[in-house]
Write a protein that holds these residues in place. Structure first.
Motif, PDB file in Angstrom:
ATOM      1  N   TRP A 228       0.863  -1.181   0.000  1.00  0.00           N
ATOM      2  CA  TRP A 228       0.000   0.000   0.000  1.00  0.00           C
ATOM      3  C   TRP A 228       0.893   1.222   0.000  1.00  0.00           C
ATOM      4  CZ3 TRP A 228      -0.553   3.812   3.874  1.00  0.00           C
ATOM      5  CH2 TRP A 228      -1.596   4.723   3.637  1.00  0.00           C
ATOM      6  N   ILE A 229       0.863   1.978  -1.081  1.00  0.00           N
ATOM      7  CA  ILE A 229       1.700   3.171  -1.258  1.00  0.00           C
ATOM      8  C   ILE A 229       3.133   2.902  -0.775  1.00  0.00           C
ATOM      9  CG2 ILE A 229       1.829   5.671  -1.021  1.00  0.00           C
ATOM     10  CD1 ILE A 229      -1.006   5.839  -0.298  1.00  0.00           C
ATOM     11  N   GLY A 230       3.753   1.935  -1.378  1.00  0.00           N
ATOM     12  CA  GLY A 230       5.177   1.699  -1.157  1.00  0.00           C
ATOM     13  C   GLY A 230       5.562   1.041   0.149  1.00  0.00           C
ATOM     14  N   GLY A 231       4.599   0.389   0.847  1.00  0.00           N
ATOM     15  CA  GLY A 231       4.977  -0.287   2.081  1.00  0.00           C
ATOM     16  C   GLY A 231       3.793  -0.969   2.726  1.00  0.00           C
ATOM     17  N   PHE A 232       3.946  -1.339   4.007  1.00  0.00           N
ATOM     18  CA  PHE A 232       2.834  -2.023   4.657  1.00  0.00           C
ATOM     19  C   PHE A 232       1.760  -1.022   5.085  1.00  0.00           C
ATOM     20  CE2 PHE A 232       3.861  -0.719   8.942  1.00  0.00           C
ATOM     21  CZ  PHE A 232       5.243  -0.670   9.013  1.00  0.00           C
ATOM     22  N   ARG A 233       0.549  -1.552   5.325  1.00  0.00           N
ATOM     23  CA  ARG A 233      -0.574  -0.734   5.745  1.00  0.00           C
ATOM     24  C   ARG A 233      -0.631  -0.792   7.270  1.00  0.00           C
ATOM     25  NH1 ARG A 233      -5.415   0.200   2.047  1.00  0.00           N
ATOM     26  NH2 ARG A 233      -6.577   1.671   3.297  1.00  0.00           N
ATOM     27  N   PRO A 234      -0.400   0.326   7.977  1.00  0.00           N
ATOM     28  CA  PRO A 234      -0.283   0.308   9.439  1.00  0.00           C
ATOM     29  C   PRO A 234      -1.465  -0.356  10.154  1.00  0.00           C
ATOM     30  CG  PRO A 234       0.316   2.454   8.582  1.00  0.00           C
ATOM     31  CD  PRO A 234      -0.221   1.681   7.435  1.00  0.00           C
ATOM     32  N   SER A 235      -2.696   0.011   9.787  1.00  0.00           N
ATOM     33  CA  SER A 235      -3.853  -0.529  10.507  1.00  0.00           C
ATOM     34  C   SER A 235      -3.975  -2.030  10.300  1.00  0.00           C
ATOM     35  CB  SER A 235      -5.139   0.166  10.051  1.00  0.00           C
ATOM     36  OG  SER A 235      -5.382  -0.119   8.692  1.00  0.00           O
ATOM     37  N   GLU A 236      -3.583  -2.500   9.114  1.00  0.00           N
ATOM     38  CA  GLU A 236      -3.650  -3.926   8.801  1.00  0.00           C
ATOM     39  C   GLU A 236      -2.646  -4.700   9.657  1.00  0.00           C
ATOM     40  OE1 GLU A 236      -4.078  -5.719   4.490  1.00  0.00           O
ATOM     41  OE2 GLU A 236      -1.962  -5.544   4.994  1.00  0.00           O
TER      42      GLU A 236
END
Lengths: 369, 104
Positions: A228-236
């Motif tokens: 997600w936009i170049g990296g991991f998705r924090p909430s996920e």
């Protein structure tokens, strides 16, 4: 010198033309034996000439045999003898032509082999650059050509090693009863500092080549799937690792829930901003009439270039979200919980890479991978 | 500067934006998502836009973009970074509530 059917010892020096002696058709042992007899200037051509010369010589054995035949069959006409000699020459000529053709084939094959070796070397090098691993070779097509991106790949590779090292140290520290609070705190700080470093090198890479960072080509395939936009998705990540942080105090539960929720809202807002950016660029690309003037076209294209620049801001803002989430979790959790959290996170990210390797190495039904 | 301050005080939450700016859109969306009826000033659609942009840049101090810039309760909060950080650390909603932009 004995003549044994089609086996001729043609002394070939591996000097000037660096050609291997033709094997298969002619006994290899013959060459070894006769190498000592080779002259210093010997080449294929020369050896061929010698070959021809020997054939022209019509070896004594054959002549003797011929002579005997002639003697035995006194009635045999000279024509038959001549004919046999002619057939002999013809056979020898055909043999020479076959030899030439065979050598030609070998030459072509050798060239092809050299080419393939070069291609393989190049592909291997590019695969190393494109797969964020000077360690794990993964399947991926060639990516990094930009020097900033190549530099990033190398730094990212070091970062992964550092992260794995830190995760291991934290794990050991947690398992040992005698680890002090201060020791644990220090390791947690080092771990967070490492993530901070990642976001810095990503920022530089984004400024150098934003599409490279966005593509995730520096990550393994399964990580790309979750990108997600170049990296991991924090909430996920928070949602997935939450169980491993238990047990949490009441106020911690409230805070973590709040953080997860806020992060989701911020992520959604950024995603919508990205959609807006896409629409803006699409508008620029369709603004100029296809039948219109090239000047109008250029103006809109220039606008589109300017608009693309804001993509860098999105990547940096997404990283800012990731970093803020990490720091906020550190604030909410105790030192020991934070240590467990970092171990969980390090493991989680490493398992993505491991999954990619397993996927690449999986047994297939069809022959060609 | 005056125009900026005047516009910033017109509503509980004011966002200085540009219609073509994706990041401005993101910040506005976030505030809307939180239930805020924010006033949005599109600088590229305002005749005094360029002047306001300069004023905002000076107020922000740093070399970053002038938009989006958020004001809450007439006071400067900051750019995207600041708004996002505030929200994740739980400080944005109380600020909005205090300014009367939200009813719990």
């Amino acid at each position: 010198m004995t003549l044994a059917s089609t086996q001729f010892a043609a002394p070939v020096r591996m000097g000037a033309y660096d050609r291997p002696p033709p094997v298969g058709m002619w006994s290899h042992e013959q060459f070894k034996v006769d190498n000592g007899q080779a002259t210093s200037a010997s080449t294929i051509m020369e050896s061929e000439m010698k070959y021809e010369a020997r054939l022209e010589e019509v070896p004594q054995v054959v002549l003797d045999q011929e002579a005997r035949n002639v003697d035995q069959e006194a009635s045999k006409s000279p024509d038959k003898v001549l004919r046999r000699l002619a057939q002999n020459r013809e056979a020898a000529r055909k043999s020479r032509l076959r030899k030439k053709a065979y050598i030609q084939q070998l030459e072509t094959s050798r060239l092809k082999l050299a080419q393939l070796e070069q291609e393989l070397q190049r592909a291997r090098q590019q695969s190393v650059y494109a797969n964020g691993g000077l360690r794990e070779p993964n399947l991926g097509f060639t990516g990094a050509i930009d020097p900033g991106a190549v530099n990033f790949e190398i730094e990212y590779s070091h970062w992964v090693d550092e992260q794995n090292r830190n995760t291991g140290e934290l794990r050991n520290a947690l398992l040992q009863a005698q680890t002090t609070e201060d020791e644990l705190k220090l390791l947690v700080e080092i771990g967070l500092e490492n993530y901070s470093r990642l976001f810095n090198i990503k920022k530089d890479a984004a400024n150098s080549d934003v599409f490279y960072v966005m593509s995730g080509m520096w990550k393994t395939p399964t990580e790309r799937f979750f990108l997600w936009i170049g990296g991991f998705r924090p909430s996920e990540v928070l949602k997935n690792l939450r169980p491993q942080l238990e047990p949490l105090l009441e106020h911690q539960i409230v805070s973590v829930n709040g953080l997860q929720h806020s992060s989701m809202q911020a992520e959604d807002a950024l995603s919508q901003g990205m959609d807006k950016l896409k629409q803006t660029i699409a508008d620029s690309l369709t603004a100029a009439d296809p039948f219109g003037s090239p000047d109008a076209y250029m103006v809109h294209m220039a606008n589109a270039v300017e608009q693309l620049k804001s993509l860098v801001k999105f990547v940096i803002q997404a990283d800012h979200l990731r970093h803020t989430t990490l720091l906020e979790m550190r604030r909410i959790l105790t030192t020991r919980q934070a240590a467990r959290g970092l171990v969980a996170l390090g493991d989680y990210l490493q398992r993505f890479r491991a999954l990619s390797s397993l996927w690449t190495a999986r047994p297939r039904d069809s022959g060609i991978s | 500067m005056d125009r900026v301050t005047r516009l910033a005080a017109q509503k509980a939450v004011v966002v200085f934006s540009k219609s073509s700016c994706g990041m401005s859109h993101a910040v506005t969306r976030l505030l809307r998502e939180l239930g805020v009826d924010a006033g949005v000033v599109e600088l590229d659609e305002d005749p005094a836009g360029a002047d306001m942009e300069g004023a905002l840049a000076r107020m922000l101090g740093h070399a970053g973009a002038a938009v989006p810039t958020v004001f809450i309760g007439g006071r400067l909060v900051g750019s995207t970074d600041r708004v996002m950080s505030l929200h994740l650390t739980g400080g944005l909603v109380p600020l909005l509530r205090d300014a009367g932009a939200l009813w719990v």
